[in-house]
Design an enzyme around this catalytic site. Structure first.
Site, PDB file in Angstrom:
ATOM      1  N   CYS A   2       0.210  -1.091   0.262  1.00  0.00           N
ATOM      2  CA  CYS A   2       0.636   0.001   0.244  1.00  0.00           C
ATOM      3  C   CYS A   2       0.703   0.918   0.076  1.00  0.00           C
ATOM      4  CB  CYS A   2      -0.837   0.167   1.651  1.00  0.00           C
ATOM      5  SG  CYS A   2      -2.699  -1.147   1.175  1.00  0.00           S
ATOM      6  N   ARG A  27       4.299  -0.368  -4.197  1.00  0.00           N
ATOM      7  CA  ARG A  27       3.739  -0.491  -3.129  1.00  0.00           C
ATOM      8  C   ARG A  27       2.675  -1.796  -3.391  1.00  0.00           C
ATOM      9  NH1 ARG A  27       6.772   1.767   0.646  1.00  0.00           N
ATOM     10  NH2 ARG A  27       5.292   0.386   1.991  1.00  0.00           N
ATOM     11  N   TRP A  79      -2.396  -3.073  -1.299  1.00  0.00           N
ATOM     12  CA  TRP A  79      -2.202  -4.224  -2.060  1.00  0.00           C
ATOM     13  C   TRP A  79      -3.189  -4.839  -0.811  1.00  0.00           C
ATOM     14  CZ3 TRP A  79      -0.140  -8.408   1.126  1.00  0.00           C
ATOM     15  CH2 TRP A  79       0.310  -9.635   0.321  1.00  0.00           C
ATOM     16  N   ASN A 105      -2.150   2.369   5.721  1.00  0.00           N
ATOM     17  CA  ASN A 105      -1.343   1.003   5.551  1.00  0.00           C
ATOM     18  C   ASN A 105      -0.684   0.188   6.271  1.00  0.00           C
ATOM     19  OD1 ASN A 105       0.404  -0.675   4.408  1.00  0.00           O
ATOM     20  ND2 ASN A 105       2.802   1.580   4.279  1.00  0.00           N
ATOM     21  N   GLY A 106      -1.282  -1.024   6.447  1.00  0.00           N
ATOM     22  CA  GLY A 106      -1.166  -1.353   8.010  1.00  0.00           C
ATOM     23  C   GLY A 106      -1.903  -2.509   7.401  1.00  0.00           C
ATOM     24  N   GLU A 490      17.633 -17.871  -6.805  1.00  0.00           N
ATOM     25  CA  GLU A 490      17.398 -16.680  -6.638  1.00  0.00           C
ATOM     26  C   GLU A 490      16.902 -16.570  -8.538  1.00  0.00           C
ATOM     27  OE1 GLU A 490      16.726 -14.007  -4.994  1.00  0.00           O
ATOM     28  OE2 GLU A 490      16.860 -12.213  -6.930  1.00  0.00           O
ATOM     29  N   LYS A 494      13.267 -15.297  -9.444  1.00  0.00           N
ATOM     30  CA  LYS A 494      12.912 -14.310 -10.464  1.00  0.00           C
ATOM     31  C   LYS A 494      12.418 -14.881 -11.489  1.00  0.00           C
ATOM     32  CE  LYS A 494      14.053 -11.594  -8.947  1.00  0.00           C
ATOM     33  NZ  LYS A 494      14.408 -11.408  -7.512  1.00  0.00           N
ATOM     34  N   GLU A 497       8.498 -15.095  -9.921  1.00  0.00           N
ATOM     35  CA  GLU A 497       7.542 -14.259  -9.679  1.00  0.00           C
ATOM     36  C   GLU A 497       6.948 -13.014 -10.790  1.00  0.00           C
ATOM     37  OE1 GLU A 497       9.493 -11.430  -6.769  1.00  0.00           O
ATOM     38  OE2 GLU A 497      11.455 -11.851  -7.865  1.00  0.00           O
ATOM     39  N   HIS A 513      17.659 -36.024  -5.164  1.00  0.00           N
ATOM     40  CA  HIS A 513      16.189 -36.804  -3.974  1.00  0.00           C
ATOM     41  C   HIS A 513      14.662 -36.436  -4.311  1.00  0.00           C
ATOM     42  CE1 HIS A 513      20.028 -37.998  -2.091  1.00  0.00           C
ATOM     43  NE2 HIS A 513      20.357 -37.038  -2.407  1.00  0.00           N
ATOM     44  N   LYS A 612       6.380  -4.353  -3.355  1.00  0.00           N
ATOM     45  CA  LYS A 612       7.822  -4.619  -4.047  1.00  0.00           C
ATOM     46  C   LYS A 612       8.308  -4.844  -1.699  1.00  0.00           C
ATOM     47  CE  LYS A 612      12.235  -2.843  -4.675  1.00  0.00           C
ATOM     48  NZ  LYS A 612      12.354  -4.078  -5.453  1.00  0.00           N
TER      49      LYS A 612
HETATM   50  C1  G6P Z   1       9.022  -8.520  -1.036  1.00  0.00           C
HETATM   51  C2  G6P Z   1       9.714  -8.420  -2.319  1.00  0.00           C
HETATM   52  C3  G6P Z   1      10.907  -9.321  -2.946  1.00  0.00           C
HETATM   53  C4  G6P Z   1      12.076  -9.012  -1.688  1.00  0.00           C
HETATM   54  C5  G6P Z   1      11.463  -9.281  -0.331  1.00  0.00           C
HETATM   55  C6  G6P Z   1      12.095  -8.922   0.937  1.00  0.00           C
HETATM   56  O1  G6P Z   1       8.336  -9.552  -1.114  1.00  0.00           O
HETATM   57  O2  G6P Z   1       8.220  -8.951  -3.090  1.00  0.00           O
HETATM   58  O3  G6P Z   1      11.376  -8.559  -4.535  1.00  0.00           O
HETATM   59  O4  G6P Z   1      13.033  -9.407  -2.038  1.00  0.00           O
HETATM   60  O5  G6P Z   1      10.153  -8.339  -0.571  1.00  0.00           O
HETATM   61  O6  G6P Z   1      12.091  -7.277   0.402  1.00  0.00           O
HETATM   62  P1  G6P Z   1      12.968  -5.980   1.220  1.00  0.00           P
HETATM   63  O7  G6P Z   1      12.493  -4.880   1.308  1.00  0.00           O
HETATM   64  O8  G6P Z   1      12.908  -6.986   3.099  1.00  0.00           O
HETATM   65  O9  G6P Z   1      14.172  -6.778   0.807  1.00  0.00           O
END
Ligand code: G6P
Length: 617
Positions: A2, A27, A79, A105-106, A490, A494, A497, A513, A612
């Site tokens: 948000c 956000r 969000w 937000n929260g 990672e 990527k 997502e 396994h 994000k």
């Molecule tokens: C969300 C984002 C990710 C990020 C994670 C941790 O899931 O979509 O891209 O890695 O949060 O966020 P931070 O701001 O703590 O790195």
């Protein structure tokens, strides 16, 4: 999670709010809304909201007659947490009398019990949100004729609330006041010339002013055109903490790129040079990290490191585990912050906890940090956003300096985090057992990493063609060993997502396994097969995949011609020491994910269901 923006001043604020929402859209982007106290007429507050993106809200506002504008307003991009994505659940929310208007937000954790109490008093609710409950609670307490003005009512309401919030509130009876408050969720107040712009982060403020006030938890700020007052929710007056925002407009604009993610992938060489700038002292053979200097002695004496984070930050932390053990010879473990916070961890003397977070606001990471610091550990941050909550709550830390990251899929923050963790490991190693000469030699290799990334980025077209070849495959595996096991994690993160292709990352040996059962003719399997201690073992794993019909895509070291015998596709990266290889090997994986999302026509920068910055548990 948000985005909030609010304005009070003398300029019409509609466009300021919409521009701010666009900056904050990363956000959350389920729905968006705006409330403005209209200039002229009856001075009433009008609301416009819609499910969809900020662009949809803008179109709705354009079609609205009479035009909605004024010099006091607030806006929100959502969000969803409480309640489905519907127009009624979209912020701003009002109470049933239409007096108080609120964006939030929260999460208000005790909203159900508060709602029940308010219903008993005859208050009516029209949405499923916790925010409407807070608006109603403020309205119930609001009584300006008897000393309960908006500021006092917000303070009183927040004393009843448990949970996290960043809020902005206005009253239809008071066109000269905006009240904002925060606990747990981010909020800063931009101080302009006769105006204030409040936002979830500086990107929505910087085009108007670079002076901003940070807020501690439980602070409430009353803003009017004549000035501001800061207090706690118990009405203890506070002095404002003003800082300079260090964001440049160019950093938050697309600058000719089609997507922020692409821009941020290509920015990595420059960003990492900035991360290292002034921090590698080749003459003395040591890493200079100003943020750690005051705790250097404590760090040298430390006996154990716990790294925590979520998502990409956790993957970077996993590489940190290898770096700290390998270079600094310090027992290190890495853990999801969400697990660490509830695990009742045993913290002995000499424990250091490192919170890794791009935003510095991730709720679980913040809570884990507090939990471990409360048990006596020294708390360090590896954070990108300057002045963010985690950066303020740690004892010390190192900023990434990679500039604002806007694409939801993290790229330059990941390589920034790994670079900082590498420098932290060297900082300790130099004070523990590595000689100046050894550290200098290592730093020289680190300094060359941006050049290696530049060279790797030149293969963008070839990586696009490769991705196209496999674009209809619905399952991918990413495998690596040692330092590149987290790189594989990672790469899979990527891809899933942003392209919504199912992908798993794991240690190459683990494949046998269970996951090997998935491999059939046509499954793309990406191996990080760079030169290193376990190269031969990785090659054996490649053979196992080949013999079961899997398509092998190898990320290998330049000069390794043998690998062509085994892999259908090879992406070469320049040679570098194994501990630095993830910084380069991850780049082709970022590009594969990017191209897959574009080829599948997905919204690269705003993938579905994601946000994000995750400021809820
Ligand atoms: C969300 C984002 C990710 C990020 C994670 C941790 O899931 O979509 O891209 O890695 O949060 O966020 P931070 O701001 O703590 O790195």
């Amino acid at each position: 999670m948000c985005g909030i923006i609010a304005y009070i001043g003398n300029r019409p604020c509609r466009d300021i709010l919409i521009e701010g929402l666009k900056r904050l859209e990363y956000r959350g982007y389920d729905s968006a809304g705006v409330a403005i106290t209209c200039t002229g007429g009856d001075g009433s507050t009008r609301i416009c909201k819609t499910v969809g993106r900020v662009a949809d809200l803008e179109a709705k506002l354009d079609a609205d007659e009479p035009k909605l504008d004024g010099t006091l307003g607030l806006a929100h991009t959502r969000w969803a947490t409480h309640g489905a994505v519907t127009d009624p659940n979209t912020h701003p929310h009002t109470d049933d009398t239409g007096t108080i208007c609120l964006v939030h937000n929260g999460i208000i954790e005790n909203y159900q019990s508060l709602k029940k109490l308010l219903e008993e008093k005859g208050r009516v609710f029209r949405t499923e949100t916790d925010t409407e409950v807070l608006a109603t609670l403020i309205s119930e307490l609001y009584d300006p004729d008897h000393g309960m003005d908006l500021e006092a009512a917000v303070q009183a309401a927040l004393r009843e609330v448990t949970g996290a919030y960043a809020i902005a509130a206005i009253s239809s009876k008071d066109p000269d006041t905006l009240v904002v408050a925060r606990k747990g969720s981010p909020l800063i107040v931009g101080i302009g010339n006769g105006e204030y712009i409040v936002a979830s982060d500086g990107s929505a403020i910087i085009s108007h002013t670079s002076r901003a006030m940070t807020l501690d938890d439980y602070s409430v700020v009353r803003l009017s055109r004549d000035g501001l007052r800061t207090s706690t929710i118990d009405n203890v007056e506070l002095s404002p903490k003003v800082m300079q925002l260090e964001i440049e407009l160019g950093e938050i604009e697309l600058g000719g790129f089609e997507h922020y993610m692409r821009k941020e992938i290509f920015e990595q060489p420059r960003a990492l040079r900035r991360t290292m700038s002034g921090r590698l002292d080749m003459n003395e053979g040591c890493v200079v990290l100003g943020g750690l200097q005051t705790h250097a002695k404590e760090l040298v004496r430390s006996r154990r490191v716990i790294i925590c984070g979520q998502g990409t930050a956790l993957n970077a932390g996993m590489i940190g585990e290898y770096l700290f053990e390998d270079l600094a010879k310090l027992p290190t473990e890495v853990e999801y912050a969400s697990e660490l916070r509830y695990r009742n961890p045993l913290i002995e003397e000499g424990t250091v906890v490192i919170a890794v977070s791009q935003s510095g606001e991730t709720a679980d990471t913040l809570a884990a940090l507090h939990e471990v610091m409360d048990r006596g550990a020294l708390g360090l941050g590896v954070i990108n956003v300057v002045g963010s909550t985690i950066s303020r709550d740690t004892d010390a830390g190192v900023y990434l300096r990679v500039g604002p990251e806007i694409g939801v899929a993290s790229t330059k923050a990941f390589t920034g985090q790994v670079t900082v963790l590498t420098m932290m490991a060297l900082f300790l190693a130099r004070r523990r057992m590595m000689s100046g000469t050894e550290v200098t030699a290592f730093m020289r290799e680190l300094e060359r990493v941006p050049d290696h990334i530049e060279k790797t980025l030149e293969q963008d077209d070839a990586i696009r063609t490769l991705t196209e070849k496999y674009i209809h495959r619905e399952n991918w595996l990413f495998l690596g060993r040692g330092y590149n096991y987290p790189t594989a994690m990672e790469g899979a993160l990527k891809l899933k997502e942003i392209s919504y292709i199912h992908a798993e990352g794991m240690p190459a040996a683990e494949m046998k396994h269970g996951p090997i059962a998935l491999i059939d003719d046509g499954m793309p399997v990406v191996f990080i097969a760079t030169q290193g201690a376990q190269y031969d073992k990785v090659v054996s794993n490649i053979e196992e995949v080949r013999s079961r019909g899997g398509h092998v895509i190898a990320v290998a070291t330049e000069g390794d011609e043998d690998i062509r015998r085994l892999a259908e596709d090879v992406i070469y990266i320049p040679p570098c020491p194994e501990p630095l290889s993830p910084l380069v090997a991850v780049v082709p994986l970022q590009l594969i994910a990017y191209h897959a999302a574009v080829l599948r026509d997905k919204d690269v920068d705003k993938p579905r269901n994601l946000a994000k910055s995750v400021t809820v548990e």
